[in-house]
Design a protein around this motif. Structure first.
Motif, PDB file in Angstrom:
ATOM      1  N   GLN A   1      -5.197   1.745  -2.045  1.00 46.43           N
ATOM      2  CA  GLN A   1      -5.672   0.589  -1.303  1.00 46.43           C
ATOM      3  C   GLN A   1      -7.047   0.131  -1.793  1.00 46.43           C
ATOM      4  O   GLN A   1      -7.715  -0.659  -1.151  1.00 46.43           O
TER       5      GLN A   1
ATOM      6  N   TRP B   1      -4.683   7.387  -1.223  1.00 47.04           N
ATOM      7  CA  TRP B   1      -4.365   6.115  -0.581  1.00 47.04           C
ATOM      8  C   TRP B   1      -4.523   4.991  -1.590  1.00 47.04           C
ATOM      9  O   TRP B   1      -5.644   4.706  -2.019  1.00 47.04           O
TER      10      TRP B   1
ATOM     11  N   GLN C   1       0.848  -1.195   0.000  1.00 53.84           N
ATOM     12  CA  GLN C   1       0.000   0.000   0.000  1.00 53.84           C
ATOM     13  C   GLN C   1       0.882   1.243   0.000  1.00 53.84           C
ATOM     14  O   GLN C   1       1.852   1.332   0.747  1.00 53.84           O
TER      15      GLN C   1
END
Length: 148
Positions: free
Chosen positions: A58, A56, A39
């Protein structure tokens, strides 16, 4: 006094692809970035300023406008000419637009901008407070940023 928004955090599927939009086309500076396992993340804002957006890496799939959550993320600039500069650069990069060109925020409104999608389908807006006089409003009674 109500709290203010400090920054927006967006889940993305490919950080490099998202940085190509947020950093390279929109001009945000990477203020910090990191990685944990597979990540990755990047905090973006103005050079020397506070973070505005954190990406982010993810997520899987694409943005689902039919689910509860973020509706759109809106940015503002000083002039409609600047909005049009962004429109030109984004179109040249093949970005998907929600409306054709600069549109008014509401019928007869003096503010307006462009509405488009990031690489994961997250809806974005860049607008100016004045300038799109006479530009169409896509919806007769709802704000332009509402349904797209």
């Amino acid at each position: 006094m109500a709290p203010r928004i400090a920054h927006a955090g967006l889940n993305v599927t490919d950080l490099d692809r998202s940085l190509a939009l947020y950093r390279d086309l929109l001009g945000f500076t990477v203020l910090a970035e990191g990685k944990e396992d597979d990540q990755r993340w990047a905090m973006l804002g103005e050079s020397g300023g506070a973070p505005l957006v954190t990406l982010w890496q993810q997520a899987q799939g694409s943005y689902d406008s039919g689910r509860p959550g973020l509706h759109h993320l809106a940015f503002t600039v000083d002039s409609i000419d600047r909005v049009r500069e962004y429109e030109t650069a984004l179109r040249a990069a093949g970005v998907d637009f929600a409306h054709d060109g600069v549109v008014a925020h509401r019928e007869g409104g003096t503010s307006g901008g462009i509405f488009f999608h990031d690489p994961d389908g997250i809806r974005l807006e860049i607008s100016a407070p004045l300038g799109p006089d006479g530009a169409p409003a896509p919806h007769a009674s709802a704000p332009t940023c509402g349904f797209f």
